[in-house]
Design an enzyme around this catalytic site. Structure first.
Site, mmCIF file in Angstrom:
data_model
loop_
_atom_site.group_PDB
_atom_site.id
_atom_site.type_symbol
_atom_site.label_atom_id
_atom_site.label_comp_id
_atom_site.label_asym_id
_atom_site.label_seq_id
_atom_site.Cartn_x
_atom_site.Cartn_y
_atom_site.Cartn_z
ATOM 1 N N LYS A 49 0.859 -1.185 0.000
ATOM 2 C CA LYS A 49 0.000 0.000 0.000
ATOM 3 C C LYS A 49 0.894 1.233 0.000
ATOM 4 C CE LYS A 49 -2.011 2.794 2.917
ATOM 5 N NZ LYS A 49 -1.966 4.049 2.123
ATOM 6 N N SER A 83 4.843 7.380 10.638
ATOM 7 C CA SER A 83 4.870 8.052 11.934
ATOM 8 C C SER A 83 4.754 7.046 13.083
ATOM 9 C CB SER A 83 3.715 9.052 12.026
ATOM 10 O OG SER A 83 2.487 8.344 12.108
ATOM 11 N N VAL A 118 1.053 6.161 13.897
ATOM 12 C CA VAL A 118 0.424 5.123 13.067
ATOM 13 C C VAL A 118 1.097 3.774 13.320
ATOM 14 C CG1 VAL A 118 -0.161 4.391 10.708
ATOM 15 C CG2 VAL A 118 -0.328 6.797 11.344
ATOM 16 N N GLU A 146 9.615 1.239 10.980
ATOM 17 C CA GLU A 146 10.635 2.297 10.907
ATOM 18 C C GLU A 146 9.872 3.601 11.033
ATOM 19 O OE1 GLU A 146 12.435 5.242 9.773
ATOM 20 O OE2 GLU A 146 12.977 4.392 7.825
ATOM 21 N N CYS A 204 13.056 10.886 7.546
ATOM 22 C CA CYS A 204 12.936 10.425 8.942
ATOM 23 C C CYS A 204 14.219 10.633 9.734
ATOM 24 C CB CYS A 204 12.506 8.966 8.981
ATOM 25 S SG CYS A 204 13.488 7.934 7.885
ATOM 26 N N GLU A 238 8.725 15.471 15.951
ATOM 27 C CA GLU A 238 9.207 15.374 14.579
ATOM 28 C C GLU A 238 8.344 16.299 13.712
ATOM 29 O OE1 GLU A 238 10.556 11.953 11.522
ATOM 30 O OE2 GLU A 238 8.514 11.742 12.261
#
Length: 501
Positions: free
Chosen positions: A192, A246, A249, A268, A302, A399
Site C-alpha cells: 500500500k 509516523s 500510526v 521504521e 525520517c 518530529e
C-alpha cells in the site's frame, strides 16, 4: 529567507501522461470493488494530477487471496534463488530504462527534486533490487553442533504473504527497500503506497509483470491508511507487516497485528536526530552538513538532523555561516535544475509545519531566518532556523518533518550526549569532530540506530538502518532486512553409530 525560483516548469521537462491509476491485483490493473477513486495532487500547484482507484478492505482481501495462492501453490517460493535473481535483475534493468518517467512521477506526486530523482532516487531503487537479487541464491541456514547423538540444522524459509505500508517521502526507495528483500526471500506481497504518492508504485507493478514476476506475487492497493492500511495490518492471512511512517500510526499497526493473528511486525518510525558539532570541526564543512541534514528533501526525511548542538567555542562562527547558507538556499519548482528544495508534499503537511513554526515563536525560541511560506501557489516553505531552543519546547521534542532546524549551544561532551539522548526517538545521529576519542565515546553513547561521523545521510545498500526507542524496530537495508522475511526452522534427526559427534 531562502531564494525562490519562479521559472515556468514547462521549459524544464515534459510532464508524463499518467498511464496507471488502477489497483494491481493478481497481475492485472483493476478498478476497486466500490468503484471509488481519490485525487492525487501536485504539491507545486495544489492541482489534481489524476484520480486513483481507492482500495478498501474487500480489495485487500482479493489481493491477499492472490498473494496466498501465489505463495502456497505458485512457483515464486519454489523456483531456485538464481531464477528469482534473474527476474529481479530484469526488473532493475526495466527501471533503468524508464528513469526519466519514474523520476517525473515522484516529482509531480511528492514535490521531490527531478534532478535528484534522475541521478539518485530511481537509479538507487534499481540498485536495491540488484543488491537483494545478489542475495537470493545465497540463503542458507546452519549445521548445528548438537551435544547428543543428533544431526541438527536450520532452514531459512520464506515467511509467506507480506504487507508493506509505505510513506510518501521516498516513494521509490522505500518501495524497493521493502519489496526487494521480500522478493529475494521468495515471499509474495501486498503493497500500500501512501495516498499522496501512488503513481510510481503502480508503474513499478507494470514493470514487475514485464520482468516475469509471476501474477499474485506483487499486488498494489492504493488507498488510505484507516481503510486499506488497517485491512492489511489486521488481516488474518498476512504473515508479516512492514510499516514506515509516523510513530503514532506505527502503534496502530502493531496493535492491529497483535489483535489479529500476531503477524510479525517491522516498524521504521519517526526521528528527531541530533547532529553534534565540536569545537575542532571545520566550520564551513560542518555548516554545510548541518544545512543538508535538515533541508534535504525539504526536511521530509525520517533521519533529518533536526536538532543541532554546537559547542560554544565555534557557536557564533558556525551560526553565522549556517544562516548565510540558508538564505542562499534555492526553493522553487522541483523540475528546475537550479532548485535545491521543492514544495512540501501536501496541504496538510504544509500547514502542520507552519503551525510548528508558530509554536517555536510563541515558546520563545529565536527565529534566525525563514519561518514563512513562499510563492502564491503550491506548498513551499522557507528554510527555517531557530536558536536558543530549550528541550521542553515542542520544536525540540516533536518530529516536524519539514525544513525547520532547532539549534542549541553546549559546553562539554557529557552535556552533548545527555541532550542528544533526551528524546523519545532514536533513529540516527551525526558527530562532527577531528578527535577519534570523542567520536568513539559519543557514537557508543548515543541511543540511535545509525551514527554518522563527519558525514550525514551516508546510506548504503549493505548498511542497516532502523530505530531504537520509539523510532521502531527491525532494519531496512543490508542482509539484516532480508532476514525479516524468513522463519528459522530447526530440523533434528538421530545419528546412529557415528564415529564422532
Amino acid at each position: 529567507m531562502g531564494s525562490h525560483s519562479k521559472d515556468g516548469l514547462e521549459s524544464f521537462v515534459k510532464i508524463p501522461t499518467i498511464k496507471f491509476t488502477k489497483l494491481f491485483i493478481n497481475g492485472e490493473f483493476v478498478d476497486s470493488i466500490s468503484g471509488n477513486t481519490f485525487e492525487t495532487i501536485d504539491p507545486r500547484t495544489g492541482e489534481v494530477i489524476a484520480r486513483i482507484a481507492e482500495g478498501d478492505k474487500e480489495d485487500v482481501d482479493l489481493a491477499v487471496k492472490a498473494a496466498r495462492h501465489a505463495f502456497d501453490d505458485g512457483q515464486w517460493p519454489r523456483i531456485s534463488g538464481a531464477e528469482r535473481a534473474k527476474r529481479m535483475m530484469k526488473f532493475a534493468d526495466l527501471i533503468d530504462q524508464n528513469v526519466e518517467e519514474l523520476a517525473a512521477l515522484d516529482t509531480i506526486d511528492a514535490g521531490k527534486l527531478f534532478s535528484m530523482g534522475k541521478t539518485v532516487d530511481i537509479p538507487h531503487a534499481a540498485s536495491v533490487i540488484r543488491y537483494y537479487a545478489g542475495a537470493a541464491d545465497k540463503i542458507h541456514g546452519e549445521v548445528l553442533k548438537m551435544s547428543n547423538a543428533f544431526h541438527g540444522y536450520t532452514l531459512r524459509e520464506p515467511i509467506g504473504v507480506v504487507g508493506h505500508i509505505i510513506p510518501w517521502n521516498f516513494p521509490s526507495t522505500l518501495f524497493f527497500l521493502k519489496v526487494g528483500p521480500a522478493l529475494a526471500a521468495g515471499c509474495t506481497m501486498i503493497v500500500k503506497p501512501a495516498e499522496q504518492t501512488p503513481l510510481s508504485a503502480l508503474y513499478y507493478a507494470h514493470l514487475a509483470k514485464l520482468a516475469g514476476i509471476p501474477d499474485g506475487v506483487l499486488n498494489i492497493i492504493t488507498g488510505f491508511g484507516p481503510t486499506a492500511g488497517a485491512a492489511i495490518s489486521s488481516h488474518m492471512d498476512i504473515d508479516a507487516v512492514n510499516f514506515t511512517g509516523s510513530t503514532e500510526v506505527g502503534r496502530i499497526v502493531m496493535k492491529a497485528a497483535a489483535e489479529s493473528n500476531l503477524k510479525v511486525v517491522s516498524l521504521e518510525l519517526g526521528g528527531k536526530s541530533p547532529l553534534i558539532i565540536f569545537d575542532d570541526a571545520d566550520v564551513d564543512m560542518a555548516a554545510q552538513l548541518a544545512l543538508n541534514g535538515v533541508l534535504h528533501n525539504k526536511g521530509e526525511i525520517c533521519v533529518a538532523s533536526s536538532r543541532l548542538f554546537v559547542q560554544e567555542g565555534i557557536y557564533e562562527k558556525l551560526v553565522e555561516k549556517l544562516v548565510e547558507k540558508a538564505k542562499a538556499w534555492v526553493v522553487g519548482d522541483p523540475f528546475d535544475p537550479k532548485v535545491q528544495h521543492g514544495p512540501q508534499v501536501d496541504k496538510q503537511q504544509f500547514e502542520k509545519i507552519l503551525s510548528y513554526i508558530e509554536h517555536g515563536k510563541k515558546e520563545g525560541a529565536t527565529l534566525l531566518t525563514g519561518g514563512k511560506p513562499l510563492g502564491e501557489k503550491g506548498y513551499y516553505i522557507e528554510p527555517t532556523i531557530f536558536a536558543e531552543v530549550k528541550e521542553d519546547m515542542l520544536i525540540a521534542k516533536d518530529e516536524i518533518f519539514g525544513p525547520v532546524l532547532a539549534l542549541a549551544k553546549f559546553k562539554t561532551i557529557d552535556e552533548a550526549i545527555k541532550r542528544a539522548n533526551s528524546t523519545r526517538y532514536g533513529l540516527a545521529a551525526g558527530i562532527v569532530t577531528k578527535d577519534l576519542n570523542v567520536a568513539n565515546t559519543v557514537s557508543r553513547s548515543i541511543r540511535a540506530g545509525t551514527i554518522w561521523i563527519n558525514c550525514y545521510f551516508a546510506f548504503d545498500n549493505d548498511c542497516p538502518v532502523g530505530g531504537y526507542k520509539m523510532s521502531g524496530f527491525g532494519r531496512d537495508f543490508g542482509l539484516e532486512a532480508l532476514h525479516k522475511y524468513f522463519q528459522v526452522k530447526s530440523v533434528v534427526t538421530p545419528i546412529y553409530n557415528s564415529p564422532w559427534l
